[in-house]
Design an enzyme around this catalytic site. Sequence first.
Site, PDB file in Angstrom:
ATOM      1  N   LYS B  79       5.212   7.182  11.252  1.00 16.39           N
ATOM      2  CA  LYS B  79       3.839   6.756  11.567  1.00 16.39           C
ATOM      3  C   LYS B  79       3.823   6.161  12.968  1.00 16.39           C
ATOM      4  O   LYS B  79       4.754   5.434  13.364  1.00 16.39           O
ATOM      5  CB  LYS B  79       3.389   5.722  10.535  1.00 16.39           C
ATOM      6  CG  LYS B  79       1.917   5.358  10.596  1.00 16.39           C
ATOM      7  CD  LYS B  79       1.589   4.310   9.520  1.00 16.39           C
ATOM      8  CE  LYS B  79       0.129   3.920   9.513  1.00 16.39           C
ATOM      9  NZ  LYS B  79      -0.166   2.874   8.506  1.00 16.39           N
ATOM     10  N   SER B 154      -4.322   4.043   6.099  1.00 13.38           N
ATOM     11  CA  SER B 154      -4.200   4.478   7.475  1.00 13.38           C
ATOM     12  C   SER B 154      -3.048   5.462   7.736  1.00 13.38           C
ATOM     13  O   SER B 154      -3.043   6.118   8.771  1.00 13.38           O
ATOM     14  CB  SER B 154      -4.016   3.251   8.375  1.00 13.38           C
ATOM     15  OG  SER B 154      -2.807   2.592   8.073  1.00 13.38           O
ATOM     16  N   SER B 178      -2.222   1.270   2.791  1.00  8.79           N
ATOM     17  CA  SER B 178      -2.120   2.324   3.813  1.00  8.79           C
ATOM     18  C   SER B 178      -1.030   3.364   3.586  1.00  8.79           C
ATOM     19  O   SER B 178      -1.019   4.395   4.254  1.00  8.79           O
ATOM     20  CB  SER B 178      -1.940   1.707   5.197  1.00  8.79           C
ATOM     21  OG  SER B 178      -3.177   1.255   5.678  1.00  8.79           O
TER      22      SER B 178
END
Lengths: 485, 485
Positions: B79, B154, B178
């Site tokens: 990420k 996210s 997330s």
Amino acid sequence: MADPSYEVVVGLEVHVELKTKSKMFCGCANAFGAGPNTNTCPVCLGMPGALPVLNREAVRMAVAAALAFNCTIRQRSRFDRKQYFYPDLPKAYQISQYDAPFAEWGSVAIRSGSTRRTVRIRRIHMEEDAGKLNHLGQNLQSSAGSLVDLNRAGVPLIEIVSEPDMSSADEARAYLNELRTVLSYVDVSDLRMEEGSMRCDANVSMKPVGFVGSLEDLPRVEIKNVNSVRNVGRAIEYEIARQSRLLAAGEAITKETRGFNDASARTYSQRSKEEANDYRYFPEPDLPPLMLTGEWIASVKAGLPTLPDAWRERLTGMGIADQDIETLVHDPAQLAFLTRCLEYESDVRLVTTWMLSDMLRLLNAADLTFAESPVGPEQLAELLHLIGDGTLSGRMGKELLENMFATGKSAKTLIEQLGMAQITDDRVLREQVTSVIADHAKVVEDYRSGKAKALGFLVGQVMKRTRGQASPEVVNRLLREMLDE
Amino acid sequence: MDTLATSAGEIAQSVRVGDVSAEHIVNVYLDRIRRLDGELHALLSVDEAGARAAARMLDSLPAEQRTRLPLAGVPLVVKDNILTDRLPTSAGSKILAGFYSPFQATAVERAVAAGAVVVAKGNLDEFGMGSSTEHSAFGPTRNPWARDRVPGGSSGGPAAAIAANLAPLALGSDTGGSIRQPAAFCGIVGLKPTYGRVSRFGLIAYASSLDQIGPLARTVRDAGLLLQVISGLDARDATSSAEPVADYLAELEYPLRGLRIGVPSQYFGAGIEPEVRSVVMSVLDRLKAGGAQTVEINLPHTEYAIAAYYLIAPAEASSNLSRFDGVRYGFRAGASDLVSLYQNTRAEGFGGEVVRRVLLGTHALSAGYYDQYYVKAQKVRALIRRDFMEAFAEVDVVVTPTAPEVPFGLGSRRDDPLKMYQSDICTVTANLAGLPAVSVPAGFVEGLPVGLQFIGPAYSEALLLRAGRMVEEVVERPRWPLDEP
């Protein structure tokens, strides 16, 4: 000048940099004077993703300092973020301690003139220092640019906050000096105000006599970042005069922050408290609470050296004069010298007299401290022995000390080299005395007719003929014996 | 060997024994990324040369060294709020566009040391703030199961990458769901570890007291494999835990007998789409048929969780994001003075959702509001934690739907932040309580994936993985959306 219907109220906030090897939350060197931004890493640069890790040695030093001021140590304290934007603050927050500082309720005994009083310490907290801006012009606003140096960012600090227990510039100076002395014993800081390793903010307000409300309600003026003990005193003196003048003119005092201009010896307005920052303190989530065990605190306490107040008591017990005691305790090097010297020479008064007169004069002239003295405590003791056993007269001793200072050689070595030993042999001196009596018949007559002063002249003559090496006691005795026959 | 049909564990095994080269594996995945990611936009940067070089390095290792690498040759997506040394790290924000970190996150370092090959960085909502990945400054990611829908957020990029098989493993971060919510939306496995289990060093902080890095994978076993490697104490993160790391795979295949599953009414009532609820309940029925017990439990403070979360997370974010000021790194806007430098940089550099949360958090920490917002939210947090403690006295794990809904349409919630925040209703409590939680695929509603979440006591990751493995056994394996026919 000062209005008798007001009392001066002074409180001080003192920032002290701790002399740890590394910074408070990273492994960077804590050192003054390195090239710009060379002692930095992602943590103290506030890079994304970097996290602080607490330096345990900084905690030990902070706790040692707080214990030296008789503070109560909180076993569970916490770090908080103090938030504001400024280019010298890379994370835009300073890791500090807000409502749970590690130490509270200490005290410092001060002596101002002949009065003694206690100034209470409200709290001591730990925090990290900010970096430094070097403006290309006068200040941030007017400069074409500013250079940011983050070597100092993250250096461990303690902030010592006093209660508003002082009532004059003199007391503030005495407090700062005592603070410095105690900290120098604990040996946790360089304490160099000019390098910024000790910094002071002074709060000054005027309290109407008989005022019973909270001091917080008085309009308080904070003078920020004054850079020497002397200037703290000057700033407070100026501020007292300024506030007294305003009160006398019937004007109100504004609660504000002021700076101090060294050249003009005046304070000047920086910002009023109405436009003060909201620091939005909240607990630092990157650090767990700081837990200190009673056992660990006790071990730090046990490691403290003998502190100034304990020394004062000990030196008083030795019969040293109060004034000499103050000179001694404010200079740990002097005290160490005295202690070492007393291992070889037990006459405390003799040692202190020599240290604080001749030694101090020579050291001052050479701009040296007792720690750097070319004549060590053992050498001074040896010199005092030689005077004590009559090998040297007092005056010869003083001369020899200068010589020792210049050459770094011991008293015995110099005496041998220079043939300086005192002449105490009756047989040798009797010859000299006899010839002086023969040469000064007139003076001898004066003496015999009652002029005591005449004896001094005759002693002087013998000293002159022996180039000062004759023992004055022996010469005196011999002259009396021969003249009084 | 059909590389693309193979799990991370199997890939690593083949590379270890030399059946296939790491370079071949990496090339197969890079190929797939080139073919598929143009449309999905799961990735923000791809390191073809670096990945190939790393793979060749692994291939050149002596066999006895390679056999010790649990992730030998496994491509990894990271990420883009987790720092990597070869690829830039933007956190999905214009303010960090093109930012290269001077250091790598501990979790990435550990994965790489275990043989993983970082191939790409995954898209995300800016700084992790969002539940759809639409708040990325670099454009949204599409859900591989339905290209007109969001992948969740996210960690939407990493989750979509796993679902589309652009890599077998990904590292995400989870502050309020997330990892888990995008895992649910993309039909894969995502685990948020216990707070402190995985080092946060190198994770660009959103909300420090809630953030955790965790694995995303197609299977529970693969998630466990990655978790095993990244877990454990890190001297660079003071909030990482010294608790020993369990062996997550040793007993994975052994179903838990008589597993007591807590079913909290608060997570199955209003606000949860009925179809989603039915999918989860149906899995529970199958688990019960296999011997598990379900127990109705009460987590009474759940209703305050979203409110508490949206005070604490923005409060910490407002502080963590203050360092993005244009002074030292990242985007800098044109400015005439210091204040406008700050204002323009932050106004132009941050997206709307970030600005909203920074303002919210700044307000929550402001003088006069701190007690009624931040302090109160912390009290709620303590009560939520206590709810779970009490529940775990009766049950082994707590089950909830991972998200209250199936993936929603791209753009459908852009202008309704409150509705967007409601997407986190099932996941934020685990962050507030610091507990581990895993999302595993539970089935489909009209072809759209539904996730089931288990929340466990602190450090119960091994238990959660075993429970997740049991779910895998009773849920039909999907036909992956972009797999070759």
